[in-house]
Design a protein around this motif. Structure first.
Motif, short mmCIF file in Angstrom:
data_model
loop_
_atom_site.label_atom_id
_atom_site.label_comp_id
_atom_site.label_asym_id
_atom_site.label_seq_id
_atom_site.Cartn_x
_atom_site.Cartn_y
_atom_site.Cartn_z
N ASP A 29 82.73 116.72 -5.21
CA ASP A 29 83.39 115.41 -5.16
C ASP A 29 83.04 114.65 -3.89
O ASP A 29 82.79 113.45 -3.92
CB ASP A 29 84.91 115.53 -5.33
CG ASP A 29 85.58 116.34 -4.23
OD1 ASP A 29 84.91 117.14 -3.55
OD2 ASP A 29 86.81 116.18 -4.07
N MET A 30 82.93 115.36 -2.76
CA MET A 30 82.57 114.72 -1.49
C MET A 30 81.12 114.24 -1.54
O MET A 30 80.80 113.15 -1.04
CB MET A 30 82.74 115.70 -0.34
CG MET A 30 82.40 115.10 1.00
SD MET A 30 83.62 113.92 1.50
CE MET A 30 84.62 114.96 2.50
N LEU A 31 80.25 115.01 -2.15
CA LEU A 31 78.85 114.62 -2.29
C LEU A 31 78.73 113.33 -3.09
O LEU A 31 78.03 112.39 -2.68
CB LEU A 31 78.04 115.73 -2.97
CG LEU A 31 76.61 115.37 -3.38
CD1 LEU A 31 75.75 115.13 -2.15
CD2 LEU A 31 76.02 116.43 -4.26
N ILE A 32 79.42 113.25 -4.21
CA ILE A 32 79.34 112.06 -5.05
C ILE A 32 79.92 110.85 -4.32
O ILE A 32 79.33 109.76 -4.35
CB ILE A 32 80.06 112.28 -6.40
CG1 ILE A 32 79.35 113.37 -7.21
CG2 ILE A 32 80.15 110.98 -7.20
CD1 ILE A 32 77.89 113.08 -7.52
N LEU A 33 81.03 111.02 -3.63
CA LEU A 33 81.62 109.91 -2.87
C LEU A 33 80.66 109.43 -1.78
O LEU A 33 80.53 108.23 -1.54
CB LEU A 33 82.96 110.32 -2.28
CG LEU A 33 84.09 110.50 -3.29
CD1 LEU A 33 85.32 111.09 -2.62
CD2 LEU A 33 84.42 109.19 -3.98
N THR A 34 79.98 110.36 -1.13
CA THR A 34 79.00 110.01 -0.10
C THR A 34 77.85 109.22 -0.71
O THR A 34 77.40 108.21 -0.16
CB THR A 34 78.48 111.28 0.59
OG1 THR A 34 79.59 111.98 1.16
CG2 THR A 34 77.48 110.95 1.67
N ARG A 35 77.39 109.68 -1.85
CA ARG A 35 76.28 108.99 -2.52
C ARG A 35 76.70 107.59 -2.99
O ARG A 35 75.93 106.64 -2.88
CB ARG A 35 75.77 109.83 -3.69
CG ARG A 35 75.09 111.12 -3.20
CD ARG A 35 74.69 112.00 -4.37
NE ARG A 35 73.59 111.41 -5.10
CZ ARG A 35 72.32 111.75 -4.96
NH1 ARG A 35 71.99 112.71 -4.12
NH2 ARG A 35 71.38 111.18 -5.66
N ILE A 36 77.93 107.46 -3.49
CA ILE A 36 78.43 106.14 -3.90
C ILE A 36 78.48 105.21 -2.69
O ILE A 36 78.09 104.04 -2.77
CB ILE A 36 79.82 106.26 -4.57
CG1 ILE A 36 79.76 107.08 -5.86
CG2 ILE A 36 80.44 104.88 -4.79
CD1 ILE A 36 78.96 106.47 -6.98
N ALA A 37 78.95 105.72 -1.55
CA ALA A 37 78.99 104.90 -0.33
C ALA A 37 77.59 104.46 0.07
O ALA A 37 77.38 103.31 0.47
CB ALA A 37 79.65 105.68 0.80
N ALA A 44 72.71 98.80 -4.22
CA ALA A 44 71.96 99.38 -5.33
C ALA A 44 72.30 98.70 -6.65
O ALA A 44 73.42 98.21 -6.84
CB ALA A 44 72.26 100.88 -5.42
N PRO A 45 71.36 98.70 -7.59
CA PRO A 45 71.60 98.09 -8.91
C PRO A 45 72.47 99.00 -9.78
O PRO A 45 72.64 100.19 -9.48
CB PRO A 45 70.19 97.97 -9.48
CG PRO A 45 69.43 99.07 -8.84
CD PRO A 45 70.00 99.20 -7.45
N PRO A 46 73.00 98.46 -10.87
CA PRO A 46 73.86 99.24 -11.76
C PRO A 46 73.25 100.56 -12.24
O PRO A 46 73.95 101.56 -12.35
CB PRO A 46 74.12 98.29 -12.93
CG PRO A 46 74.00 96.93 -12.33
CD PRO A 46 72.91 97.06 -11.30
N VAL A 82 80.47 95.34 -0.86
CA VAL A 82 81.51 96.09 -1.57
C VAL A 82 81.83 95.41 -2.90
O VAL A 82 81.96 96.09 -3.93
CB VAL A 82 82.77 96.25 -0.70
CG1 VAL A 82 83.95 96.79 -1.52
CG2 VAL A 82 82.47 97.20 0.47
N MET A 83 81.93 94.10 -2.91
CA MET A 83 82.18 93.40 -4.17
C MET A 83 81.00 93.55 -5.13
O MET A 83 81.19 93.72 -6.33
CB MET A 83 82.47 91.92 -3.90
CG MET A 83 83.76 91.69 -3.13
SD MET A 83 85.20 92.44 -3.92
CE MET A 83 85.32 91.47 -5.39
N SER A 84 79.80 93.51 -4.60
CA SER A 84 78.61 93.73 -5.41
C SER A 84 78.64 95.14 -6.02
O SER A 84 78.38 95.33 -7.21
CB SER A 84 77.35 93.53 -4.58
OG SER A 84 76.20 93.78 -5.34
N ALA A 85 78.99 96.12 -5.19
CA ALA A 85 79.07 97.51 -5.66
C ALA A 85 80.10 97.65 -6.77
O ALA A 85 79.85 98.30 -7.79
CB ALA A 85 79.41 98.45 -4.50
N ALA A 86 81.26 97.03 -6.59
CA ALA A 86 82.30 97.10 -7.62
C ALA A 86 81.80 96.52 -8.94
O ALA A 86 82.02 97.11 -10.01
CB ALA A 86 83.55 96.36 -7.14
N GLY A 87 81.10 95.42 -8.88
CA GLY A 87 80.53 94.83 -10.09
C GLY A 87 79.47 95.71 -10.72
O GLY A 87 79.43 95.88 -11.95
#
Length: 108
Positions: A29-37, A44-46, A82-87
């Motif tokens: 879970d920490m790895l995925i959260l780090t990668r998302i950050a 990054a694109p969708p 951050v808004m771009s990432a959320a989209g």
């Protein structure tokens, strides 16, 4: 031996992601959260987020944890990223749902 595929680039990226997940000492879970950050920081694109949906689900990542990460990085990467990432995350989830629905339709 080379394996033929209709999506060799996507397959390679998926294999790299899975290899990284298997070799990393962080809890999944920490790895995925780090990668998302990192994806958010890179704007990054969708499709980049799409590659992380299955590992995120397997790690038990919740929407609350994902939002916490975006809140945590906002002062560093900026509100626009951050808004771009959320989209992009929302778009990736939409793609994943559409693909799952198509698979279910084809199996019925």
């Amino acid at each position: 031996m080379t394996t033929q595929s209709d999506t060799p680039v996507l397959d390679t990226l998926a294999a790299m992601t899975m290899d990284s997940i298997e070799r990393c000492g962080l809890p999944q879970d920490m790895l995925i959260l780090t990668r998302i950050a990192a994806l958010a920081a890179m704007d990054a694109p969708p499709l980049s987020y799409l590659a992380h949906i299955e590992p995120a689900m397997k790690s038990g990542l919740t929407a609350d944890k994902l939002q916490d990460v975006l809140v945590a990085i906002a002062p560093i990467v900026g509100t626009a990223r951050v808004m771009s990432a959320a989209g992009h995350i929302a778009e990736a989830l939409g793609i994943a749902i559409a693909v799952a629905n198509e698979d279910m339709s084809n199996k019925a």
